[in-house]
Design an enzyme around this catalytic site. Structure first.
Site, PDB file in Angstrom:
ATOM      1  N   HIS A   1      39.691  31.934  53.265  1.00 38.04           N
ATOM      2  CA  HIS A   1      39.192  30.733  52.581  1.00 38.04           C
ATOM      3  C   HIS A   1      38.011  30.203  53.397  1.00 38.04           C
ATOM      4  CE1 HIS A   1      40.230  26.253  51.461  1.00 38.04           C
ATOM      5  NE2 HIS A   1      39.059  26.646  50.971  1.00 38.04           N
TER       6      HIS A   1
ATOM      7  N   MET B   1      35.266  27.745  54.121  1.00 34.37           N
ATOM      8  CA  MET B   1      34.761  26.391  53.897  1.00 34.37           C
ATOM      9  C   MET B   1      33.454  26.293  54.666  1.00 34.37           C
ATOM     10  SD  MET B   1      38.455  24.585  54.260  1.00 34.37           S
ATOM     11  CE  MET B   1      39.191  26.072  54.907  1.00 34.37           C
TER      12      MET B   1
ATOM     13  N   HIS C   1      46.861  33.350  54.862  1.00 31.29           N
ATOM     14  CA  HIS C   1      45.717  32.510  54.485  1.00 31.29           C
ATOM     15  C   HIS C   1      44.942  32.115  55.744  1.00 31.29           C
ATOM     16  CE1 HIS C   1      43.779  29.647  51.650  1.00 31.29           C
ATOM     17  NE2 HIS C   1      43.714  28.826  52.695  1.00 31.29           N
TER      18      HIS C   1
ATOM     19  N   ASP D   1      41.749  30.069  57.245  1.00 35.25           N
ATOM     20  CA  ASP D   1      40.796  28.993  56.953  1.00 35.25           C
ATOM     21  C   ASP D   1      39.629  29.028  57.926  1.00 35.25           C
ATOM     22  OD1 ASP D   1      42.051  27.425  54.780  1.00 35.25           O
ATOM     23  OD2 ASP D   1      43.684  27.224  56.221  1.00 35.25           O
TER      24      ASP D   1
ATOM     25  N   MET E   1      42.008  23.146  45.508  1.00 40.09           N
ATOM     26  CA  MET E   1      42.355  22.371  46.705  1.00 40.09           C
ATOM     27  C   MET E   1      43.098  21.113  46.275  1.00 40.09           C
ATOM     28  SD  MET E   1      41.428  23.951  49.366  1.00 40.09           S
ATOM     29  CE  MET E   1      41.934  22.671  50.514  1.00 40.09           C
TER      30      MET E   1
ATOM     31  N   MET F   1      36.063  27.311  58.887  1.00 41.74           N
ATOM     32  CA  MET F   1      35.320  26.063  58.682  1.00 41.74           C
ATOM     33  C   MET F   1      34.094  26.024  59.588  1.00 41.74           C
ATOM     34  SD  MET F   1      38.502  23.426  58.779  1.00 41.74           S
ATOM     35  CE  MET F   1      39.994  23.754  57.868  1.00 41.74           C
TER      36      MET F   1
ATOM     37  N   ASP G   1      46.253  24.930  47.438  1.00 46.01           N
ATOM     38  CA  ASP G   1      46.167  24.810  48.900  1.00 46.01           C
ATOM     39  C   ASP G   1      46.072  23.340  49.307  1.00 46.01           C
ATOM     40  OD1 ASP G   1      45.559  25.097  51.592  1.00 46.01           O
ATOM     41  OD2 ASP G   1      43.598  26.046  51.264  1.00 46.01           O
TER      42      ASP G   1
ATOM     43  N   SER H   1      49.215  29.450  55.777  1.00 44.25           N
ATOM     44  CA  SER H   1      47.913  29.159  56.380  1.00 44.25           C
ATOM     45  C   SER H   1      48.070  29.033  57.891  1.00 44.25           C
ATOM     46  CB  SER H   1      47.355  27.841  55.827  1.00 44.25           C
ATOM     47  OG  SER H   1      46.369  27.350  56.712  1.00 44.25           O
TER      48      SER H   1
HETATM   49  C1  DX5 Z   1      42.677  22.729  54.579  1.00 42.62           C
HETATM   50  C2  DX5 Z   1      43.072  24.177  54.515  1.00 42.62           C
HETATM   51  C3  DX5 Z   1      44.505  24.454  54.232  1.00 42.62           C
HETATM   52  C4  DX5 Z   1      45.470  23.870  55.232  1.00 42.62           C
HETATM   53  C5  DX5 Z   1      46.784  23.645  54.542  1.00 42.62           C
HETATM   54  O1  DX5 Z   1      41.304  22.636  54.519  1.00 42.62           O
HETATM   55  O2  DX5 Z   1      42.331  24.850  53.508  1.00 42.62           O
HETATM   56  O3  DX5 Z   1      44.728  25.851  54.075  1.00 42.62           O
HETATM   57  O4  DX5 Z   1      45.682  24.671  56.342  1.00 42.62           O
HETATM   58  O5  DX5 Z   1      47.637  23.017  55.429  1.00 42.62           O
HETATM   59  P1  DX5 Z   1      48.836  22.121  54.933  1.00 42.62           P
HETATM   60  O6  DX5 Z   1      49.786  23.043  54.199  1.00 42.62           O
HETATM   61  O7  DX5 Z   1      49.394  21.584  56.205  1.00 42.62           O
HETATM   62  O8  DX5 Z   1      48.263  21.073  54.025  1.00 42.62           O
HETATM   63 ZN    ZN Z   2      42.826  26.949  52.961  1.00 42.03          ZN
END
Ligand code: DX5
Ligand code: ZN
Length: 220
Positions: free
Chosen positions: A65, A67, A32, A34, A136, A36, A174, A7
């Site tokens: 991903h 969010m 990956h 993310d 998650m 948001m 994740d 990620s």
């Molecule tokens: C959190 C993200 C994850 C995050 C994971 O909302 O979806 O992908 O980056 O990071 P670590 O591995 O540090 O928990």
């Molecule tokens: Zn993620």
């Protein structure tokens, strides 16, 4: 096959191109991403222009991903940007089948994600249509949080359902995964492992990736 999906949320964005090259050199297949929106989760991360740049610079599978609230508003755009896997949150929409069908009709892969407080039973009826389910194991929104142990029960239950029904759906986990707990996640049945801070906060990324790969060899 077990896949590592680093990620980039914890990456140094000034060096993102170089960091992607390191992942490629180490044979990483998934990356990956993310996204948001500051509404579905209390944080804002990266968006369309960054995905566009990443797409232009790598052939790795873009495991995106989202969010974001009402992801149906942007599915066409995510497809156009070249995301290979489009993961949206079960909790963020009531248009689940509409999104699934749209993504599948565009020959991209569709994933549905559940937050820690969402029961796994909610997602079971959709598994037959999904390419991937993402559990998650932290509250979405931030990297570097602690793994929620109860997630293991959920992962095992979903793995059982996938196997019993002979589904093709991948099972991704994740949040909070480190070298010292990844085996538990694999034993519970996950086959796509997201790791953010444990890779990107290390100076020597190749060494840590190799350590994960060594562990993965003991699993199918
Ligand atoms: C959190 C993200 C994850 C995050 C994971 O909302 O979806 O992908 O980056 O990071 P670590 O591995 O540090 O928990
Ligand atoms: Zn993620």
């Amino acid at each position: 096959m077990i896949k590592l999906s680093p990620s980039i949320l914890s990456a140094d964005f000034v060096k993102l191109g170089e960091e992607i090259k390191i992942l490629e050199k180490e044979g990483i297949k998934y990356i990956h991403i993310d996204v948001m929106d500051g509404m579905f989760v209390p944080n804002i991360s990266i968006g369309m222009p960054v995905i566009k740049s990443i797409r232009q610079n790598t052939n790795m599978v873009l495991d995106s991903h989202f969010m974001i609230e009402k992801p149906e508003r942007y599915i066409d755009k995510f497809i156009e940007l070249g995301c290979d896997i489009i993961n949206f949150h079960f909790e963020a929409t009531d248009k689940h089948m509409e999104i699934i069908n749209k993504v599948k009709n565009s020959n991209k892969k569709v994933g549905m994600t559940i937050k820690p407080n969402t029961s796994y039973e909610e997602i079971l009826p959709y598994l037959q249509y999904l390419d991937l389910v993402l559990v998650m194991s932290v509250e979405p929104g931030f990297g570097g949080q602690k793994f929620i142990e109860d997630s293991l029960i959920k992962i095992s239950a979903i793995r059982d359902y996938i196997n019993k029904n002979d589904l093709k759906c991948e099972l991704e986990v994740d949040g909070g995964i480190k070298l010292d707990n990844v085996e538990k996640v694999l034993e519970a049945g996950a086959n796509v492992i997201v790791v953010g801070s444990d890779i990107f906060e290390k100076e020597d990324k190749a060494t840590i990736i190799n350590k994960y790969n060594e562990i993965f060899k003991n699993f199918r």
